[in-house]
Design a protein around this motif. Structure first.
Motif, mmCIF file in Angstrom:
data_model
loop_
_atom_site.group_PDB
_atom_site.id
_atom_site.type_symbol
_atom_site.label_atom_id
_atom_site.label_comp_id
_atom_site.label_asym_id
_atom_site.label_seq_id
_atom_site.Cartn_x
_atom_site.Cartn_y
_atom_site.Cartn_z
ATOM 1 N N MET A 4 -9.478 -6.488 -4.385
ATOM 2 C CA MET A 4 -8.059 -6.576 -4.036
ATOM 3 C C MET A 4 -7.540 -5.218 -3.544
ATOM 4 S SD MET A 4 -4.786 -8.217 -6.083
ATOM 5 C CE MET A 4 -5.311 -7.609 -7.640
ATOM 6 N N GLU A 5 -7.938 -4.141 -4.214
ATOM 7 C CA GLU A 5 -7.523 -2.816 -3.770
ATOM 8 C C GLU A 5 -8.109 -2.501 -2.401
ATOM 9 O OE1 GLU A 5 -7.521 1.902 -5.123
ATOM 10 O OE2 GLU A 5 -8.557 0.429 -6.390
ATOM 11 N N GLU A 6 -9.375 -2.828 -2.205
ATOM 12 C CA GLU A 6 -10.010 -2.613 -0.894
ATOM 13 C C GLU A 6 -9.219 -3.324 0.207
ATOM 14 O OE1 GLU A 6 -12.467 -0.752 0.113
ATOM 15 O OE2 GLU A 6 -13.833 -0.429 -1.553
ATOM 16 N N ASP A 7 -8.824 -4.578 -0.055
ATOM 17 C CA ASP A 7 -8.068 -5.343 0.936
ATOM 18 C C ASP A 7 -6.716 -4.696 1.231
ATOM 19 O OD1 ASP A 7 -10.108 -7.191 1.150
ATOM 20 O OD2 ASP A 7 -9.133 -8.687 -0.122
ATOM 21 N N MET A 8 -6.004 -4.249 0.198
ATOM 22 C CA MET A 8 -4.687 -3.650 0.398
ATOM 23 C C MET A 8 -4.781 -2.297 1.116
ATOM 24 S SD MET A 8 -2.533 -5.881 -0.377
ATOM 25 C CE MET A 8 -1.284 -4.832 0.288
ATOM 26 N N LEU A 9 -5.864 -1.584 0.916
ATOM 27 C CA LEU A 9 -6.028 -0.298 1.605
ATOM 28 C C LEU A 9 -6.117 -0.471 3.122
ATOM 29 C CD1 LEU A 9 -8.325 1.646 -0.861
ATOM 30 C CD2 LEU A 9 -6.020 2.319 -0.115
ATOM 31 N N SER A 52 0.837 -1.211 0.000
ATOM 32 C CA SER A 52 0.000 0.000 0.000
ATOM 33 C C SER A 52 0.867 1.254 0.000
ATOM 34 C CB SER A 52 -0.950 -0.007 1.192
ATOM 35 O OG SER A 52 -0.216 -0.018 2.403
ATOM 36 N N THR A 53 2.087 1.136 -0.518
ATOM 37 C CA THR A 53 3.011 2.272 -0.477
ATOM 38 C C THR A 53 2.770 3.290 -1.588
ATOM 39 O OG1 THR A 53 4.721 1.107 -1.733
ATOM 40 C CG2 THR A 53 4.776 0.905 0.686
ATOM 41 N N CYS A 54 1.729 3.085 -2.389
ATOM 42 C CA CYS A 54 1.352 4.089 -3.397
ATOM 43 C C CYS A 54 0.006 4.723 -3.047
ATOM 44 C CB CYS A 54 1.330 3.475 -4.799
ATOM 45 S SG CYS A 54 -0.008 2.294 -5.077
#
Length: 107
Positions: free
Chosen positions: A67-72, A47-49
């Motif tokens: 997948m984005e929701e999970d990484m956030l 999540s470094t971006c």
């Protein structure tokens, strides 16, 4: 080309031209914008971006996938409404004028 404005936590603005087809993360990386580390290279595996998208742009962007929701969940101080991973936002001409705010720190 789409003009994207990246605003650092300290208020420093970086207004850059990004080619359609690239991601917002690649635009930052290729133009030396600090604060968007992209440790995984855009694979949606960190999540470094993470950025905060200006509120007027939230509804104009494609929806977050699961997948984005999970990484956030791993991002520093995520906001449920405005947090996005720049590796997941493909640049199009419609994103001309996009403004993103870079958090104080990443994970």
């Amino acid at each position: 080309m789409a003009k994207i404005t990246y605003i650092e936590h300290n208020g420093t603005k970086h207004e850059v031209e990004v080619k359609p087809g690239m991601t917002v993360m690649e635009g930052a990386r290729d133009n030396g914008v600090p604060g968007i580390d992209a440790d995984c290279g855009g694979a949606c595996a960190c999540s470094t971006c993470h950025v905060y998208v200006a509120k007027e742009w939230v509804e104009k962007l494609p929806a977050k996938d699961p997948m984005e929701e999970d990484m956030l969940d791993f991002a520093w101080n995520p906001d449920p409404e405005t947090s996005r991973l720049t590796c997941q936002i493909k640049v199009t001409e419609a994103l001309d004028g996009l403004v993103v705010n870079i958090p104080e720190k990443q994970i």
